[in-house]
Scaffold this motif. Sequence first.
Motif, PDB file in Angstrom:
ATOM      1  N   THR A  40       0.837  -1.209   0.000  1.00 17.31           N
ATOM      2  CA  THR A  40       0.000   0.000   0.000  1.00 17.31           C
ATOM      3  C   THR A  40       0.866   1.251   0.000  1.00 17.31           C
ATOM      4  O   THR A  40       0.588   2.218  -0.724  1.00 17.31           O
ATOM      5  CB  THR A  40      -0.927  -0.006   1.232  1.00 17.31           C
ATOM      6  N   ASP A  41       1.915   1.245   0.800  1.00 18.13           N
ATOM      7  CA  ASP A  41       2.832   2.379   0.864  1.00 18.13           C
ATOM      8  C   ASP A  41       3.432   2.679  -0.509  1.00 18.13           C
ATOM      9  O   ASP A  41       3.612   3.845  -0.875  1.00 18.13           O
ATOM     10  CB  ASP A  41       3.943   2.071   1.871  1.00 18.13           C
ATOM     11  N   ALA A  42       3.721   1.632  -1.274  1.00 25.98           N
ATOM     12  CA  ALA A  42       4.341   1.803  -2.589  1.00 25.98           C
ATOM     13  C   ALA A  42       3.336   2.146  -3.682  1.00 25.98           C
ATOM     14  O   ALA A  42       3.735   2.569  -4.784  1.00 25.98           O
ATOM     15  CB  ALA A  42       5.079   0.522  -2.975  1.00 25.98           C
ATOM     16  N   GLY A  43       2.043   1.967  -3.409  1.00 25.53           N
ATOM     17  CA  GLY A  43       1.043   2.175  -4.444  1.00 25.53           C
ATOM     18  C   GLY A  43       0.969   1.010  -5.412  1.00 25.53           C
ATOM     19  O   GLY A  43       0.592   1.183  -6.586  1.00 25.53           O
ATOM     20  N   LEU A  44       1.278  -0.180  -4.925  1.00 25.93           N
ATOM     21  CA  LEU A  44       1.241  -1.396  -5.725  1.00 25.93           C
ATOM     22  C   LEU A  44       0.050  -2.257  -5.313  1.00 25.93           C
ATOM     23  O   LEU A  44      -0.685  -1.939  -4.383  1.00 25.93           O
ATOM     24  CB  LEU A  44       2.537  -2.191  -5.538  1.00 25.93           C
ATOM     25  N   LYS A  45      -0.119  -3.377  -6.016  1.00 34.28           N
ATOM     26  CA  LYS A  45      -1.050  -4.428  -5.622  1.00 34.28           C
ATOM     27  C   LYS A  45      -0.242  -5.659  -5.209  1.00 34.28           C
ATOM     28  O   LYS A  45       0.914  -5.824  -5.633  1.00 34.28           O
ATOM     29  CB  LYS A  45      -1.995  -4.781  -6.774  1.00 34.28           C
TER      30      LYS A  45
END
Length: 406
Positions: A40-45
């Motif tokens: 979530t912090d990285a903006g990934l799934k």
Amino acid sequence: MESALKDKYSIVGIGETDYTRGSGRSTRALAIEAIRNAVTDAGLKMQDIDGMLSYHGGDSVNSSTLAYDMGAQLNFYMDCSGGGSSTEALIGLAIGAIEAGMCETVAIFRSMNGYSQVRIGGTGSRASTPVSGPGLMTRPYGLASAVQSFAFSFTRHMMEYGVTSEDLARVKVAHSNHASNNPKALMKQRVTVDDVVNSRWIVRPCAHLLDCCLETDNATCIIVTSAERAKDLKQQPVYIRAVQGRGTKPGGDFHYQHGPISRVAGHYVGPRIFDLADLSHDDIDVTGCYDAFTYTVVLQFEAYGFCEEGEGKDYIKSGIVNLGDKRPNNTSGGHLCEAYTHGMNMVIENTRQLRGMVDDYCPDWQNGNHTYDYSEGGCRQVRNVNTTMNMGWASPATGSALILRR
């Protein structure tokens, strides 16, 4: 020996669970929470993670099990046996796996119930395991914990350079001051030199109770990918300038037969990391020094060349390691005060420092706004951080290092 890979890879996500004593959860559940927080912090799934690395001492969960929970298809994974200094080394292995084309985005995790289940010292479930291998030379004689086995190196150092318990206590004082500005820290209260030296002895003459790290239940995660991909993700990229280790002294576990017993692995790792990064000590703004015990900090500052041999106590006493001074160390409180994570939390903290997003008590830290008031219950963000260094410790014989930049 400047590295061709410097700044080519980035840390793009960091995550952790609460730091507790008695999680009441499995290492599997803890690991998934930390990985989810990092994703979530990285903006990934979750499905964007195609590589995984972890380290353990027979006390954790496998990456292949977590892949099911994540709904991920891994192109590469490896669960390594290891402890301190593995964080930095596995970041290097993640770079190697991506560089080799085996995967694109690697989640590195450490999950441990280090207080409620498998304790690192000589107590708990680990104490009941059969004695075998190198343990046959130590455990029958009562040598069962890290604070004991490392003490031989530092006791010699104390004798040679006149280091006192008060000198060591100043490490704890500095880290407790930093932890008092960390809402996540297990031990938030500030302590004094007298508090440390009046706590009970664990190993004479080098470790009182408050010289020792905190046994902790927790999981942590760091996500590494290419700098090119990092540009399109959620957070400001933190570039991996150089990584080195795990490296050893000559002789490895039997290092005391090769050179001074008080010389530790950083003496050999240090020159390589600075050469790879094409930087000097003066370029480092913040350090994260593995503080399993206060004496490991003194030994490593000397070994990595931040001061001369025998001057580690003076380096600490000068105040340079304090928030507000030239080169703060372990600004989260480190293992002594925030939590024991086998080194992961200090890389996570330095990543936050470089982002300018340290999660302290400043009212608007989420937007990168800090007061720089380092009094108790205040700020722990360092001004104008450009470059950080982590010094990982496994034992006097083994260490790793990592240099990051914004």
